[in-house]
Design a protein around this motif. Structure first.
Motif, mmCIF file in Angstrom:
data_model
loop_
_atom_site.group_PDB
_atom_site.id
_atom_site.type_symbol
_atom_site.label_atom_id
_atom_site.label_comp_id
_atom_site.label_asym_id
_atom_site.label_seq_id
_atom_site.Cartn_x
_atom_site.Cartn_y
_atom_site.Cartn_z
ATOM 1 N N HIS A 103 0.821 -1.158 -0.008
ATOM 2 C CA HIS A 103 -0.007 -0.067 0.038
ATOM 3 C C HIS A 103 0.834 1.211 -0.209
ATOM 4 O O HIS A 103 0.991 2.093 -1.061
ATOM 5 N N LEU A 104 1.636 1.642 1.194
ATOM 6 C CA LEU A 104 2.483 2.645 1.258
ATOM 7 C C LEU A 104 3.785 2.439 1.966
ATOM 8 O O LEU A 104 4.495 3.298 2.188
ATOM 9 N N GLY A 105 4.151 1.093 1.698
ATOM 10 C CA GLY A 105 5.413 0.853 2.028
ATOM 11 C C GLY A 105 5.755 0.642 3.879
ATOM 12 O O GLY A 105 6.992 0.788 4.050
ATOM 13 N N CYS A 106 4.834 0.496 4.536
ATOM 14 C CA CYS A 106 5.048 0.091 5.827
ATOM 15 C C CYS A 106 5.688 -1.335 6.219
ATOM 16 O O CYS A 106 5.696 -1.935 4.963
ATOM 17 N N THR A 107 5.950 -1.864 7.413
ATOM 18 C CA THR A 107 6.468 -3.271 7.532
ATOM 19 C C THR A 107 5.337 -3.861 8.117
ATOM 20 O O THR A 107 4.711 -3.490 9.033
ATOM 21 N N VAL A 108 5.038 -4.959 7.310
ATOM 22 C CA VAL A 108 3.992 -5.918 8.186
ATOM 23 C C VAL A 108 4.560 -6.824 9.126
ATOM 24 O O VAL A 108 5.550 -7.310 9.076
ATOM 25 N N GLY A 126 -4.200 -1.150 8.554
ATOM 26 C CA GLY A 126 -4.962 -2.207 8.520
ATOM 27 C C GLY A 126 -5.049 -3.009 7.381
ATOM 28 O O GLY A 126 -5.877 -3.987 7.247
ATOM 29 N N GLY A 127 -4.062 -3.152 6.498
ATOM 30 C CA GLY A 127 -4.063 -3.844 5.557
ATOM 31 C C GLY A 127 -3.669 -5.228 5.898
ATOM 32 O O GLY A 127 -2.758 -5.738 6.808
ATOM 33 N N ARG A 128 -4.199 -6.509 5.209
ATOM 34 C CA ARG A 128 -3.820 -7.666 5.602
ATOM 35 C C ARG A 128 -3.673 -8.741 4.349
ATOM 36 O O ARG A 128 -4.002 -8.275 3.050
ATOM 37 N N TYR A 129 -2.747 -9.619 4.451
ATOM 38 C CA TYR A 129 -2.447 -10.635 3.496
ATOM 39 C C TYR A 129 -2.258 -11.789 3.904
ATOM 40 O O TYR A 129 -2.274 -12.215 5.305
ATOM 41 N N THR A 130 -2.763 -13.005 3.318
ATOM 42 C CA THR A 130 -3.082 -14.398 3.810
ATOM 43 C C THR A 130 -1.594 -14.794 3.941
ATOM 44 O O THR A 130 -0.671 -14.061 3.377
ATOM 45 N N LYS A 131 -1.268 -16.071 4.373
ATOM 46 C CA LYS A 131 0.019 -16.431 4.484
ATOM 47 C C LYS A 131 0.877 -16.670 3.330
ATOM 48 O O LYS A 131 2.112 -16.369 3.329
ATOM 49 N N ASP A 132 0.228 -17.002 2.092
ATOM 50 C CA ASP A 132 0.846 -16.945 1.051
ATOM 51 C C ASP A 132 1.240 -15.538 0.262
ATOM 52 O O ASP A 132 1.981 -15.326 -0.751
ATOM 53 N N GLY A 133 0.826 -14.468 1.134
ATOM 54 C CA GLY A 133 1.233 -13.078 0.563
ATOM 55 C C GLY A 133 -0.135 -12.463 -0.449
ATOM 56 O O GLY A 133 0.024 -11.357 -0.417
ATOM 57 N N THR A 134 -1.130 -13.141 -0.597
ATOM 58 C CA THR A 134 -2.191 -12.535 -1.277
ATOM 59 C C THR A 134 -2.805 -11.575 -0.371
ATOM 60 O O THR A 134 -3.056 -11.682 0.782
ATOM 61 N N ASN A 135 -2.976 -10.308 -1.104
ATOM 62 C CA ASN A 135 -3.800 -9.274 -0.304
ATOM 63 C C ASN A 135 -5.073 -9.463 -0.203
ATOM 64 O O ASN A 135 -5.911 -10.144 -0.920
ATOM 65 N N VAL A 136 -5.788 -9.225 1.057
ATOM 66 C CA VAL A 136 -7.131 -9.558 1.664
ATOM 67 C C VAL A 136 -7.910 -8.517 0.813
ATOM 68 O O VAL A 136 -7.780 -7.089 1.179
#
Lengths: 165, 153
Positions: A103-108, A126-136
């Motif tokens: 999104h804007l380059g923070c650290t997940v 509040g960006g989320r990604y599943t375990k394989d890295g896919t964005n929710v």
């Protein structure tokens, strides 16, 4: 009178002088050219794979590992610390994801959102990604997390550049 | 985002997502206390940069507010609150002032916008340990900052 095949004194001197002059010019110019293009020629070598962690330490749960990369940007060289989320997927294959939010380059972070313990979570928006890295879908990021180029050699995991999935 | 024109362009594209200014408070002197004072500046600067790296998309790292050790508290606080109100008027409701200068503990003007971290002399530690200390402190500050953000976004 000079024979047809014979080289005259004038010609002989001309050839020798041009030859010697040419060598001298080349001798002076070549090192300068080498100096000028040297960093560009070396750049490819700077982007090598870096040893990150022993293969045995990698679990199915994503773990965060840091490693140092020499970043060469033309003439400017610096050491940068990078991080990767590394885990084994269901088939036992190693996956290394970049922790930089698309999104804007923070650290997940992994599993820090109490309501979604098995996802990557970005604390900023509040960006989320599943375990394989896919964005929710429905969260700000629009692309999956980048994946590092990887290689296992002598029981160690080596990582290269992060590339978009 | 850092204090440079490239990141400002990024901010202008996504200003609705950025609401937090990180401002280090750094004392200056060239008197006999300089070693101690440099230490109080070095640590918060390292921490601020690391926080910017972790929360790049929502914070803007400002150049430090510097002040002379001999300067009077009221003068410095006046400058800080001028910046605070400017930030609040311009869409940055969460300024965070990061310092290792014990001088500001309990300063009412700063209130909960102040994050006071005791300085740690990193110079004699090996790198592994340095990184551990910095990341521990950064984690602590991240908690403070993200708590301010609760229920937004």
């Amino acid at each position: 009178m000079a024979n047809k095949d014979e080289v005259s004194r004038r010609q002989f001197l001309n050839y020798t002088l041009t030859g010697v002059g040419g060598f001298m010019a080349a001798g002076m110019l070549l090192p300068m050219v080498r100096f000028a293009i040297d960093p560009i020629m070396k750049q490819g070598a700077g982007q090598d794979m870096v040893a990150v962690v022993e293969e045995g330490k990698i679990t199915e749960e994503p773990q965060r590992f840091t490693f140092k990369v020499n970043q060469k940007d033309g003439w400017y060289e610096s050491e940068v610390t990078q991080a990767a989320w590394v885990f084994k997927d269901k088939n036992g294959d190693i996956v290394a994801l970049s922790p930089i939010c698309k999104h804007l380059g923070c650290t997940v972070d992994w599993g820090t959102d109490p309501s979604h313990p098995n996802q990557f979570y970005c604390p900023c928006h509040g960006g989320r990604y599943t375990k394989d890295g896919t964005n929710v879908k429905g969260t700000p990021p629009l692309a999956p997390l980048d994946v590092y180029k990887k290689e296992v050699k002598d029981g160690k995991l080596y990582l290269g550049q992060a590339e978009p999935q | 985002m850092k204090w440079c024109s490239k990141d400002l362009d990024m901010y202008l594209q996504a200003s609705e997502y950025v609401d937090t200014a990180i401002v280090p408070l750094i004392p200056i002197t060239w008197g006999s206390q300089k070693k101690n004072v440099i230490l109080k500046g070095e640590f918060p600067l390292i921490l601020s940069e690391e926080i910017e790296r972790q929360l790049k998309g929502r914070v803007f790292l400002f150049p430090a507010i510097t002040y002379l050790v001999s300067e009077r508290d009221e003068e410095i606080l006046k400058r800080i609150s001028a910046l605070t109100s400017e930030l609040e008027n311009e869409g940055m409701p969460y300024p965070v002032f990061i310092t290792s200068d014990a001088r500001w503990t309990g300063a009412e003007v700063l209130g909960d916008r102040l994050v006071n971290i005791p300085p740690v002399p990193l110079e004699h530690m090996d790198e592994e340990y340095q990184r551990e200390i910095v990341s521990e402190q950064v984690k602590h500050i991240l908690q403070i900052v993200t708590k301010k953000w609760q229920n937004t976004f």
